[in-house]
Motif scaffolding. Structure first.
Motif: not given
Length: 639
Positions: A527-549
């Motif tokens: 997963x690729x986090x956007x910038x400058x406005x990072x994800x929050x819930x989307x990052x947790x969802x990805x991590x929960x599903x085993x996807x590194x960000x």
């Protein structure tokens, strides 16, 4: 919501005004035929009397508008007993049932009224409003289209644009908002400019969004939501001017800081009794904020804290009902005046009032400007200052807001929790983490499921560089904006400018349920986090599903949420210092299959065992912060 009044057309379809209609009509001979009469029983402030049906409707409307729902319901039912096909009585009884939370009865009555009187504009228009409020978006769209077909009023065009935006039809939504503005050009209204700004924001047209919100504010400087939308959008800008953004927030605060008279001085028992904490939000429902507040409500030590929730929304879903069951004191404040809610908070004796929205949708910041509680705190919902001097603290952590640099850009005192500023609760129904997609696809798949407004041209340029350096790789972009042709054209053209063709891109819109949405991560390797406005819930969802960000470290909270998450997860190697480092981390990870496989197998357990999901420890840290804030307040009052 629009309701029938004395100068509105009567529902009988005659086109006459309500005050002159349904009193009498003329038969074939020209002789007057009297309309039915109704005997109204005595009620509070109303003597028993016999009135025409039309007058009875007006009396019921008046009682409904002044909060006497039981009295209004009694009158509507009396009218329908005499005239079962009376449109207004049927329709506004449905509206009343909606107000009382009886959604099924409401929809039955509203649809019946429309079926019997299909050419009454206000029935379709108001039905659209109600459908929107309960998230029946397709029904709402249909209702507004019907209203426009009867009478193309600007309000119907504007509301249609608003709900089409929620449905992801951004191109048509923008055209509807523009049509509303065009029809209102001789008497400008701020609302359609605000709605158009929200559409532009989701389309990634940030400059146009800021201009639309600014126009709304110039038309109506008291439009709080337009100003909050303006401030919220500033957080998305690719090259933020932090001082300018801070000043804009302070300007908001200068307009809405109007504190009430101070609460009476603390007594000796205030230092030993339970601390009364009130949470204010429109998101006590199926919403990303609920993932963070619901576990805290369940874990609070209610031997030390007395909890209150002030809910600022009409939707009552299963998540709402569960949160309500966790809290001894639940208050519905939707559409209540700020001054009345402030008095309610005063009567409840709230010590610490916590805002969970900031400048996001349906916020209550003007209420906090009244300072109804002695200690006021901003937390979770917004990645920046509120701008209010009446907001005492903003809860964060040292990763998201490092000591020193961030403090000067806040009207609040930053209160840094020991580990992380929020705690995540996983969805109750989650698919299992699947095998690494690379093993089946024979190519790397990157992904971003964030709000499209975060995908600026600068972000696309960096992502394109990654795709070019990882042969045959793909990028999946998923959000509701992807249904809009403009958005797809924008993305394709900017990737093309950076040397990436459409064969490497895949667009997905929203799924019907959360489980299906999460399962999409089983097709993503990185997963690729956007910038400058990072994800929050989307990052947790990805991590929960085993996807590194892969995340990029920025200069303020909105661009350092990923730093907080990866630091607390023990994966600092996924934090990039600059865009070149960001590309290198992503490329190196894509070429390290053993590392990717190990991360996928262990991320969910790593997340479970981190501070990011340790609800008891996080809640204890939060409660210690509240106790220290309250102690500081009592100490200041004693001097």
């Amino acid at each position: 919501m629009s309701t029938v009044g004395r100068n509105d057309p009567c529902s009988c379809g005659s086109g006459r005004k309500a005050k002159n209609c349904c009193q009498s009509s003329k038969g074939p001979s020209g002789a007057a035929i009297k309309a039915p009469m109704i005997l109204l029983p005595a009620m509070e402030g109303l003597r028993a009397q016999e009135v025409h049906v039309g007058q009875a409707v007006l009396i019921a409307q008046d009682r409904q508008q002044h909060g006497d729902l039981a009295g209004a319901e009694k009158i509507y039912r009396l009218i329908l007993a005499v005239d079962p096909n009376h449109g207004d009585a049927m329709f506004f009884l449905g509206v009343l049932q909606h107000q009382m939370g009886n959604s099924r009865q409401a929809f039955t009555l509203l649809k019946l009224a429309i079926e019997k009187h299909p050419k009454v504009y206000k029935y379709h228009f108001n039905f659209g409003i109600i459908c929107d409020e309960v998230s029946a978006i397709e029904e709402s769209i249909k209702a507004y289209r019907c209203a426009i077909a009867i009478d193309p009023q600007p309000a119907a065009w504007g509301n249609l644009g608003k709900v089409l935006k929620q449905f992801g039809e951004l191109d048509e939504a923008a055209e509807c908002c523009k049509q509303c503005i065009q029809l209102q050009k001789h008497f400008q209204n701020a609302i359609p400019y605000n709605n158009l700004g929200t559409v532009y924001q989701q389309q990634g047209k940030l400059k146009e969004a800021v201009e639309s919100f600014a126009m709304a504010i110039s038309i109506d400087p008291s439009d709080t939501m337009a100003e909050s939308n303006y401030l919220y959008t500033l957080n998305f800008l690719a090259q933020p001017d932090l001082q300018k953004i801070f000043n804009a927030h302070k300007n908001f605060g200068a307009r809405y800081d109007r504190p009430m008279a101070p609460r009476p001085s603390p007594t000796a028992t205030d230092s030993t009794r339970k601390i009364r904490v009130g949470y204010v939000s429109a998101d006590f429902r199926q919403h990303s904020v609920a993932h963070f507040i619901e576990p805290i409500l369940a874990a609070h030590d209610q031997s030390k804290f007395e909890l209150f929730c002030y809910y600022n929304h009409s939707i009552i879903d299963e998540r709402t009902k569960h949160m309500k069951s966790l809290v001894p004191n639940w208050r519905l404040i939707f559409q209540r005046p700020d001054a009345d809610v402030a008095e309610l908070i005063r009567r409840d004796g709230i010590d610490i009032l916590v805002d969970l929205a900031g400048h996001t949708g349906t916020n209550s910041l003007p209420l906090f400007g009244l300072k109804p509680a002695p200690v006021q705190v901003s937390w979770i919902g917004y990645p920046n200052t509120t701008g209010l001097s009446t907001m005492d603290y903003r809860i964060t952590d040292a990763f998201a807001d490092p000591q020193g640099a961030a403090d000067g850009f806040h009207t609040e005192k930053l209160w840094r929790l020991p580990e992380c500023f929020s705690c995540f609760e996983a969805p109750t129904q989650s698919p299992d983490v699947g095998p690494l997609p690379l093993l089946k696809n024979a190519h790397i798949t990157f992904g971003s499921f964030n709000n499209f407004a975060k995908t600026t041209p600068e972000v696309i340029a960096v992502w394109a560089n990654i795709l070019k350096r990882v042969p045959q790789s793909r990028l999946v972009l998923k959000n509701k904006s992807m249904a809009a042709k403009h958005v797809q054209t924008f993305i394709l053209s900017h990737f093309a400018k950076n040397g990436v063709g459409p064969e490497q891109l895949n667009f997905l819109t929203m799924d019907n349920d959360q489980t299906s949405h999460l399962d999409r991560y089983n097709s993503i390797d990185i997963a690729l986090d956007p910038f400058p406005y990072n994800g929050t819930t989307t990052t947790f969802d990805a991590l929960w599903m085993g996807v590194p960000m892969v995340v990029l470290s920025g200069c303020n909270h909105v661009s350092r949420v990923g730093v907080s998450q990866m630091s607390n997860l023990g994966l600092p190697e996924l934090i990039a210092r600059d865009t070149n480092d960001y590309v290198n981390i992503a490329v190196n990870l894509a070429n390290d299959v053993p590392r990717l496989t190990a991360l996928r197998a262990g991320l969910r357990e790593r997340l479970k065992n981190s501070p990011l999901m340790n609800v008891p420890r996080f809640t204890k840290n939060l409660e210690e912060a509240y106790q220290a804030m309250w102690k500081t307040y009592l100490g200041a009052q004693a001097t």
